[in-house]
Scaffold this motif. Sequence first.
Motif, PDB file in Angstrom:
ATOM      1  N   SER A 156       0.831  -1.221   0.000  1.00  0.00           N
ATOM      2  CA  SER A 156       0.000   0.000   0.000  1.00  0.00           C
ATOM      3  C   SER A 156       0.862   1.267   0.000  1.00  0.00           C
ATOM      4  N   ASN A 157       2.186   1.094  -0.188  1.00  0.00           N
ATOM      5  CA  ASN A 157       3.110   2.229  -0.257  1.00  0.00           C
ATOM      6  C   ASN A 157       3.046   3.100   1.014  1.00  0.00           C
ATOM      7  N   PRO A 158       3.267   2.483   2.184  1.00  0.00           N
ATOM      8  CA  PRO A 158       3.109   3.216   3.451  1.00  0.00           C
ATOM      9  C   PRO A 158       4.229   4.215   3.698  1.00  0.00           C
ATOM     10  N   GLU A 159       3.956   5.183   4.577  1.00  0.00           N
ATOM     11  CA  GLU A 159       4.998   6.151   4.975  1.00  0.00           C
ATOM     12  C   GLU A 159       6.007   5.519   5.932  1.00  0.00           C
ATOM     13  N   VAL A 160       5.537   4.524   6.695  1.00  0.00           N
ATOM     14  CA  VAL A 160       6.421   3.857   7.652  1.00  0.00           C
ATOM     15  C   VAL A 160       6.089   2.370   7.682  1.00  0.00           C
ATOM     16  N   VAL A 161       7.136   1.536   7.774  1.00  0.00           N
ATOM     17  CA  VAL A 161       6.962   0.082   7.884  1.00  0.00           C
ATOM     18  C   VAL A 161       7.445  -0.333   9.271  1.00  0.00           C
ATOM     19  N   ILE A 162       6.601  -1.083   9.980  1.00  0.00           N
ATOM     20  CA  ILE A 162       6.926  -1.504  11.342  1.00  0.00           C
ATOM     21  C   ILE A 162       7.114  -3.015  11.351  1.00  0.00           C
ATOM     22  N   LEU A 163       8.284  -3.469  11.802  1.00  0.00           N
ATOM     23  CA  LEU A 163       8.582  -4.906  11.844  1.00  0.00           C
ATOM     24  C   LEU A 163       8.791  -5.325  13.296  1.00  0.00           C
ATOM     25  N   ASP A 164       7.986  -6.285  13.750  1.00  0.00           N
ATOM     26  CA  ASP A 164       8.064  -6.740  15.137  1.00  0.00           C
ATOM     27  C   ASP A 164       8.809  -8.074  15.189  1.00  0.00           C
ATOM     28  N   GLU A 165      10.051  -8.036  15.668  1.00  0.00           N
ATOM     29  CA  GLU A 165      10.900  -9.230  15.794  1.00  0.00           C
ATOM     30  C   GLU A 165      10.992 -10.027  14.483  1.00  0.00           C
ATOM     31  N   PRO A 166      11.477  -9.404  13.390  1.00  0.00           N
ATOM     32  CA  PRO A 166      11.527 -10.147  12.120  1.00  0.00           C
ATOM     33  C   PRO A 166      12.479 -11.328  12.169  1.00  0.00           C
ATOM     34  N   ASN A 167      13.448 -11.310  13.115  1.00  0.00           N
ATOM     35  CA  ASN A 167      14.402 -12.434  13.189  1.00  0.00           C
ATOM     36  C   ASN A 167      13.791 -13.691  13.814  1.00  0.00           C
ATOM     37  N   THR A 168      12.480 -13.658  14.198  1.00  0.00           N
ATOM     38  CA  THR A 168      11.856 -14.886  14.708  1.00  0.00           C
ATOM     39  C   THR A 168      11.407 -15.795  13.563  1.00  0.00           C
ATOM     40  N   TYR A 169      11.582 -15.352  12.321  1.00  0.00           N
ATOM     41  CA  TYR A 169      11.182 -16.190  11.179  1.00  0.00           C
ATOM     42  C   TYR A 169      12.320 -17.133  10.784  1.00  0.00           C
ATOM     43  N   ILE A 170      13.216 -17.364  11.719  1.00  0.00           N
ATOM     44  CA  ILE A 170      14.431 -18.170  11.542  1.00  0.00           C
ATOM     45  C   ILE A 170      14.638 -18.710  10.117  1.00  0.00           C
ATOM     46  N   ASP A 171      15.363 -17.967   9.357  1.00  0.00           N
ATOM     47  CA  ASP A 171      15.774 -18.419   8.030  1.00  0.00           C
ATOM     48  C   ASP A 171      17.070 -17.669   7.768  1.00  0.00           C
ATOM     49  N   LYS A 172      18.161 -18.230   8.262  1.00  0.00           N
ATOM     50  CA  LYS A 172      19.449 -17.505   8.256  1.00  0.00           C
ATOM     51  C   LYS A 172      19.861 -17.104   6.842  1.00  0.00           C
ATOM     52  N   LYS A 173      19.502 -17.947   5.862  1.00  0.00           N
ATOM     53  CA  LYS A 173      19.881 -17.634   4.477  1.00  0.00           C
ATOM     54  C   LYS A 173      19.273 -16.299   4.062  1.00  0.00           C
ATOM     55  N   PHE A 174      18.041 -16.077   4.554  1.00  0.00           N
ATOM     56  CA  PHE A 174      17.330 -14.877   4.120  1.00  0.00           C
ATOM     57  C   PHE A 174      17.668 -13.655   4.968  1.00  0.00           C
ATOM     58  N   GLU A 175      18.256 -13.871   6.156  1.00  0.00           N
ATOM     59  CA  GLU A 175      18.444 -12.736   7.064  1.00  0.00           C
ATOM     60  C   GLU A 175      19.267 -11.612   6.422  1.00  0.00           C
ATOM     61  N   ALA A 176      20.399 -11.968   5.795  1.00  0.00           N
ATOM     62  CA  ALA A 176      21.245 -10.945   5.157  1.00  0.00           C
ATOM     63  C   ALA A 176      20.481 -10.262   4.036  1.00  0.00           C
ATOM     64  N   LYS A 177      19.695 -11.056   3.287  1.00  0.00           N
ATOM     65  CA  LYS A 177      18.912 -10.489   2.185  1.00  0.00           C
ATOM     66  C   LYS A 177      17.844  -9.541   2.736  1.00  0.00           C
ATOM     67  N   LEU A 178      17.251  -9.925   3.866  1.00  0.00           N
ATOM     68  CA  LEU A 178      16.228  -9.071   4.481  1.00  0.00           C
ATOM     69  C   LEU A 178      16.808  -7.692   4.781  1.00  0.00           C
ATOM     70  N   TYR A 179      17.994  -7.666   5.376  1.00  0.00           N
ATOM     71  CA  TYR A 179      18.562  -6.375   5.762  1.00  0.00           C
ATOM     72  C   TYR A 179      18.989  -5.544   4.548  1.00  0.00           C
TER      73      TYR A 179
END
Length: 262
Positions: A156-179
């Motif tokens: 929805s093209n928000p002004e702010v994105v809020i992420l609550d504990e995104p590292n709980t989705y345990i997927d180490k391969k994706f963590e670097a890509k996420l950041y």
Amino acid sequence: MTTNPIIRLEDICVSYDEKTVLNHINLTVYERDFLGVIGPNGGGKTTLIKTILGLLNPSSGIIRYYKEGKETPGINMGYLPQYSSIDKKFPISVYEVVLSGLSKEKSLFRRYSAGQHEQVRSIIARMGLEGMEKRAIGELSGGQLQRALLGRALVSNPEVVILDEPNTYIDKKFEAKLYSLLEEINKERAIILVSHDIGTVLQNVKTIACVNETLDYHPDTEVPAEWLEEHFGCPIDLLGHGNLPHRVLKCHHHHEHENEGK
């Protein structure tokens, strides 16, 4: 990051069952800010997020929202919830998850427009989920589900994105890509990232808020180790980590808070 505020919390107090969870909180989030929210379990991080999102009403204080420097009744916010709050058995596809991020924009009896479907396809491609549009969320890995939900928060093209504990989705391969993805997103909009992982947060954010009933704000990521020890009640090691400080919690024990998760 500009000096234009988008969210301003002024003297906010929040209580549950006569227990004060947030006490006289003041915080300003700026355009293209990347705010890391840290703090001990039960310290009020999730309560702060729910208050910003308007899901909780403060018992006192006021929240102001701004667009292009002018006060406005509200702003568009995207939200990536904690992993534990998602029902993976719910029969919904990747495409439907992302599309549901636009539901606020359409009236009950109107179909989604061709332009909105195009937005969804574009975000799915950006999240690296092409070819998985019809896959049910129960079939996804943690990282894939996180990307689908991040797409929902962004569509929805928000002004702010809020992420609550995104590292709980345990997927180490994706963590670097996420950041690296968040770095791209941050060029266009503000991000608020809640995490108990101090080391990760300090390496990715521009500003820090530590919440433990009260709030301490740091306009940069140079947070003294002594300060962290005092506020987390934990001994903390400060290690060299490339050019960035990397803090690691030593072995320690917290008294469990009964209000965890609120």
